[in-house]
Motif scaffolding. Structure first.
Motif, PDB file in Angstrom:
ATOM      1  N   ASN A 286       5.903   2.764  21.379  1.00 37.46           N
ATOM      2  CA  ASN A 286       4.589   3.140  20.825  1.00 37.46           C
ATOM      3  C   ASN A 286       4.763   4.515  20.161  1.00 37.46           C
ATOM      4  OD1 ASN A 286       2.028   1.500  21.580  1.00 37.46           O
ATOM      5  ND2 ASN A 286       3.194   1.254  23.037  1.00 37.46           N
ATOM      6  N   SER A 287       5.481   5.651  20.814  1.00 33.64           N
ATOM      7  CA  SER A 287       5.452   6.805  20.256  1.00 33.64           C
ATOM      8  C   SER A 287       6.322   6.915  19.006  1.00 33.64           C
ATOM      9  CB  SER A 287       6.074   7.950  21.523  1.00 33.64           C
ATOM     10  OG  SER A 287       5.291   7.687  22.367  1.00 33.64           O
TER      11      SER A 287
ATOM     12  N   LEU B 183      14.121  10.779   5.959  1.00 36.36           N
ATOM     13  CA  LEU B 183      14.807   9.383   6.212  1.00 36.36           C
ATOM     14  C   LEU B 183      15.149   9.247   7.736  1.00 36.36           C
ATOM     15  CD1 LEU B 183      16.461   8.766   2.793  1.00 36.36           C
ATOM     16  CD2 LEU B 183      14.465   8.033   3.357  1.00 36.36           C
ATOM     17  N   PRO B 184      15.754  10.163   8.259  1.00 33.08           N
ATOM     18  CA  PRO B 184      16.564   9.736   9.553  1.00 33.08           C
ATOM     19  C   PRO B 184      15.216   9.504  10.769  1.00 33.08           C
ATOM     20  CG  PRO B 184      17.491  11.597   8.670  1.00 33.08           C
ATOM     21  CD  PRO B 184      16.551  11.490   7.786  1.00 33.08           C
ATOM     22  N   VAL B 185      14.171  10.093  10.213  1.00 38.21           N
ATOM     23  CA  VAL B 185      13.100   9.621  11.179  1.00 38.21           C
ATOM     24  C   VAL B 185      12.257   8.547  11.093  1.00 38.21           C
ATOM     25  CG1 VAL B 185      10.533  10.426  11.639  1.00 38.21           C
ATOM     26  CG2 VAL B 185      12.400  12.311  11.439  1.00 38.21           C
ATOM     27  N   THR B 186      12.077   8.013   9.564  1.00 38.21           N
ATOM     28  CA  THR B 186      11.568   6.888   9.404  1.00 38.21           C
ATOM     29  C   THR B 186      12.523   5.483   9.359  1.00 38.21           C
ATOM     30  OG1 THR B 186      12.231   6.976   6.791  1.00 38.21           O
ATOM     31  CG2 THR B 186       9.872   7.741   7.560  1.00 38.21           C
ATOM     32  N   TYR B 187      13.883   5.674   9.135  1.00 33.12           N
ATOM     33  CA  TYR B 187      14.750   4.781   9.536  1.00 33.12           C
ATOM     34  C   TYR B 187      14.960   4.250  11.100  1.00 33.12           C
ATOM     35  CZ  TYR B 187      19.069   1.770   9.370  1.00 33.12           C
ATOM     36  OH  TYR B 187      19.892   0.914   9.294  1.00 33.12           O
ATOM     37  N   TRP B 188      15.277   5.469  11.721  1.00 37.05           N
ATOM     38  CA  TRP B 188      15.586   5.054  13.207  1.00 37.05           C
ATOM     39  C   TRP B 188      14.017   5.223  14.001  1.00 37.05           C
ATOM     40  CZ3 TRP B 188      20.201   3.528  14.029  1.00 37.05           C
ATOM     41  CH2 TRP B 188      21.273   3.944  13.219  1.00 37.05           C
ATOM     42  N   GLY B 189      13.364   5.673  13.529  1.00 38.48           N
ATOM     43  CA  GLY B 189      11.927   5.569  14.175  1.00 38.48           C
ATOM     44  C   GLY B 189      11.623   4.239  14.308  1.00 38.48           C
TER      45      GLY B 189
ATOM     46  N   VAL C 233       5.189   7.946  15.328  1.00 33.87           N
ATOM     47  CA  VAL C 233       5.883   9.008  14.430  1.00 33.87           C
ATOM     48  C   VAL C 233       6.344   8.445  13.290  1.00 33.87           C
ATOM     49  CG1 VAL C 233       8.083  10.277  14.417  1.00 33.87           C
ATOM     50  CG2 VAL C 233       6.641  10.408  16.396  1.00 33.87           C
ATOM     51  N   PHE C 234       6.547   7.205  13.041  1.00 33.79           N
ATOM     52  CA  PHE C 234       7.090   6.339  12.025  1.00 33.79           C
ATOM     53  C   PHE C 234       5.727   6.354  10.882  1.00 33.79           C
ATOM     54  CE2 PHE C 234       6.899   2.048   9.914  1.00 33.79           C
ATOM     55  CZ  PHE C 234       7.542   2.438   8.605  1.00 33.79           C
ATOM     56  N   THR C 235       4.913   5.749  11.623  1.00 36.48           N
ATOM     57  CA  THR C 235       3.684   5.763  10.654  1.00 36.48           C
ATOM     58  C   THR C 235       2.927   6.909   9.986  1.00 36.48           C
ATOM     59  OG1 THR C 235       2.880   3.871  12.163  1.00 36.48           O
ATOM     60  CG2 THR C 235       1.167   4.865  10.806  1.00 36.48           C
ATOM     61  N   GLU C 236       2.836   7.963  10.870  1.00 38.71           N
ATOM     62  CA  GLU C 236       2.556   9.378  10.345  1.00 38.71           C
ATOM     63  C   GLU C 236       3.336   9.804   9.279  1.00 38.71           C
ATOM     64  OE1 GLU C 236      -1.278   9.637  10.629  1.00 38.71           O
ATOM     65  OE2 GLU C 236      -0.644   7.832  11.669  1.00 38.71           O
ATOM     66  N   MET C 237       4.737  10.102   9.641  1.00 40.50           N
ATOM     67  CA  MET C 237       5.567  10.868   9.084  1.00 40.50           C
ATOM     68  C   MET C 237       6.109  10.170   7.873  1.00 40.50           C
ATOM     69  SD  MET C 237       7.836  12.876  11.737  1.00 40.50           S
ATOM     70  CE  MET C 237       8.519  14.130  10.279  1.00 40.50           C
TER      71      MET C 237
ATOM     72  N   GLN D  87       0.818  -1.461  -0.019  1.00 40.62           N
ATOM     73  CA  GLN D  87      -0.085  -0.014   0.138  1.00 40.62           C
ATOM     74  C   GLN D  87       0.922   1.261  -0.129  1.00 40.62           C
ATOM     75  OE1 GLN D  87      -2.580  -0.491   3.439  1.00 40.62           O
ATOM     76  NE2 GLN D  87      -3.691  -2.019   2.452  1.00 40.62           N
ATOM     77  N   GLN D  88       1.928   1.331   0.824  1.00 36.20           N
ATOM     78  CA  GLN D  88       2.853   2.489   0.823  1.00 36.20           C
ATOM     79  C   GLN D  88       4.153   2.098   0.727  1.00 36.20           C
ATOM     80  OE1 GLN D  88       1.725   5.134   4.245  1.00 36.20           O
ATOM     81  NE2 GLN D  88      -0.166   4.040   4.503  1.00 36.20           N
ATOM     82  N   PRO D  89       4.586   1.610  -0.600  1.00 37.62           N
ATOM     83  CA  PRO D  89       5.889   1.240  -0.770  1.00 37.62           C
ATOM     84  C   PRO D  89       6.967   2.114  -0.367  1.00 37.62           C
ATOM     85  CG  PRO D  89       4.812   1.711  -2.729  1.00 37.62           C
ATOM     86  CD  PRO D  89       3.870   1.592  -1.718  1.00 37.62           C
ATOM     87  N   MET D  90       6.891   3.562  -0.585  1.00 37.21           N
ATOM     88  CA  MET D  90       7.783   4.683  -0.267  1.00 37.21           C
ATOM     89  C   MET D  90       8.091   4.807   1.182  1.00 37.21           C
ATOM     90  SD  MET D  90       9.848   6.815  -1.513  1.00 37.21           S
ATOM     91  CE  MET D  90       9.318   7.433  -3.091  1.00 37.21           C
ATOM     92  N   LYS D  91       6.784   4.570   2.121  1.00 36.61           N
ATOM     93  CA  LYS D  91       7.156   4.463   3.460  1.00 36.61           C
ATOM     94  C   LYS D  91       8.047   3.522   3.888  1.00 36.61           C
ATOM     95  CE  LYS D  91       3.705   4.875   6.277  1.00 36.61           C
ATOM     96  NZ  LYS D  91       2.374   4.791   7.076  1.00 36.61           N
ATOM     97  N   MET D  92       7.895   2.213   3.365  1.00 35.70           N
ATOM     98  CA  MET D  92       8.713   1.029   3.720  1.00 35.70           C
ATOM     99  C   MET D  92      10.187   1.232   3.224  1.00 35.70           C
ATOM    100  SD  MET D  92       6.652  -0.019   5.836  1.00 35.70           S
ATOM    101  CE  MET D  92       7.733  -1.689   6.371  1.00 35.70           C
TER     102      MET D  92
END
Length: 491
Positions: free
Chosen positions: A397-398, A343-349, A402-406, A248-253
């Protein structure tokens, strides 16, 4: 440098939402555990379980009250700073929110009130039924909220009429495969929080040599096994949810893995060294597990996983290369669209979410082993370990949210790859037509109010935690000695 309305609105929503979500998982998980404790008391008559119910129930009530106060603000923000979004999705988004308020929250509040004031007034089993009704309604409330959020992640059950989505099937929204994956993951996360809460506080009381030793030992055991089962459930549900997000969201993953280039098979990055903020990843060196990402994405160790560099042209072809020229978009008017999340937020989150969850489960098992056979460590390190571990699932959880939304940026409503064309919205177009001063004022005001509420909650929780069972049941130990129970509630 002038601050954009969009940035201020996102900061405001982020601060208030993350703060509110500190209350939510604890309320969900603890309400079910307290109902279980009361069930054990009703079935066995053992006053140890009665004491557990009263003590943990008091902390539940404090947390629930703060959750209600902070949650009300969330509803108002859709009109305050996100009115364009509300106009676009109101025909759909409003339905699950209304069901949450009119059905789940009313049931939750009603039976919680009966539970609070029904002690010694209602028959035991009726009073117990109120506890289960409240805790079940809490889960139902979470489901409706997640259904609304999942629609933003994967729009279904709508048609496009005059440029706006119109609801055609509420059952499609409630049965969205995204919410079916997110709900168990969220509930397991809530149990992880509640389990660590029990372990940390109960272990601290054991370290203090507080009275009511059996209450604290039973709480540690319950919290530990709940936490271990919850972490296992998080891994299983997270795997299913991850596979769905790759569709559904390949860019996010791809951003979660800092996967800049398509790989076949794709390796899973355990840890990266270098600047992951660059979408070319030229300076990044990773410790990887060969082919594991391919399996996590498609259940196939040899499958291809698309990277950021190949996904960007696909997104540009489908959704455009530039924002429209519109003064309401501010600095982004006519500018190129950046389809790559931070990317730092998604990767490390993503990694911090998993890491903190694992730490919480590991500490629970360690504490259970340390207190085996009636032992209690006396060192100051045990107190720090117990109390420090409480924060770990909250942080997990937080970081997960953050990863899910950003991770879905620049969209506030993410396009469904197989859904109705046109049912999507850029975050930049969702914000209200407000001035930076107006949004900054509300941001500062809400942050200050939430800061005060945080102080109030910490004060109340600390007070009742330090008071122990005697703080909620002053005559508990006297009653136990009078009744000459087999289990002593003091060392």
């Amino acid at each position: 440098m002038a601050v954009d309305v969009l940035d201020l609105a996102r900061w405001q929503f982020g601060i208030t939402t993350v703060y509110h979500f500190l209350m939510v998982p604890l309320t969900i998980g603890l309400s079910l555990l307290v109902a279980g404790m009361q069930t054990a008391w009703v079935r066995t008559g053992d006053r140890k379980y009665y004491a557990m119910t009263k003590f943990w129930g008091k902390l539940l009530l404090i947390n629930f009250a703060m959750g209600v106060v902070t949650g009300i603000v969330q509803e108002f923000q859709f009109g305050m700073t996100w009115s364009a979004y509300s106009r676009f999705v109101g025909d759909v988004f409003g339905a699950p929110l209304a069901m949450e308020g009119l059905v789940a929250f009313f049931v939750e509040s009603t039976f919680l009130g009966l539970w609070i004031f029904g002690w010694d007034r209602l028959p035991k089993k009726v009073h117990l039924a109120c506890a289960w009704a409240f805790s079940t309604a809490t889960m139902a409330s979470a489901y409706f909220i997640l259904a609304a959020n999942s629609w933003m992640q994967h729009p279904v059950g709508v048609e496009l009429v005059d440029g706006r989505p119109r609801l055609t099937s509420i059952w499609a929204v409630l049965g969205n495969n995204t919410v079916l994956a997110a709900f168990p993951h969220t509930i397991f996360g809530a149990f992880a929080v509640a389990g660590a809460f029990l372990v940390g506080i109960a272990a601290w009381h054991l370290w203090k040599r507080s009275d009511d030793g059996p209450v604290w030992r039973s709480s540690v055991k319950l919290g530990t096994w709940v936490g271990v089962v919850a972490f296992t459930g998080l891994l299983i549900s997270g795997d299913f949810q991850g596979k769905l997000m790759f569709e559904q969201q390949p860019m996010k993953m791809a951003a979660a893995e800092a996967l800049c280039h398509t790989e076949e098979p794709a390796a899973f990055s355990v840890f990266a060294v270098g600047d992951v903020s660059r979408p070319d990843c030229e300076s990044v060196k990773s410790i990887t597990v060969p082919a594991l990402l391919s399996f996590l994405a498609h259940n196939d160790f040899s499958s291809q996983v698309k990277g950021i560099q190949d996904l960007v042209p696909e997104y540009q072809a489908k959704y455009g290369t530039n924002y429209p020229v519109d003064e309401r978009l501010g600095e982004l008017s006519g500018k190129p669209i950046d389809y790559v999340p931070l990317l730092p937020v998604t990767y490390w989150g993503f990694r911090l979410m998993i890491g903190f969850g694992a730490i919480a489960a590991g500490v629970g098992l360690l504490v259970l082993w340390l207190i085996r056979g009636g032992r209690v460590p006396t060192g100051r390190w045990f107190r720090l370990l117990a109390l420090g571990s409480i924060a770990t699932p909250f942080l997990g959880n937080s970081f997960g949210w953050v990863f899910t939304e950003m991770g879905r940026q620049p969209f506030v409503v993410v396009p469904n790859p197989t859904g109705v064309d046109g049912v999507w919205m850029f975050t930049a177009r969702a914000v209200s037509n407000s001035t930076p001063g107006e949004v900054l004022t509300s941001l500062i005001a809400l942050t200050l109010v939430y800061g005060v509420l945080a102080c109030v909650e910490v004060f109340l929780v600390r007070r009742y935690v330090r008071g122990g069972v005697a703080g909620v049941l002053p005559d508990h130990n006297k009653t136990e000695r009078k009744d000459d129970d087999v289990l002593s509630f003091a060392y």
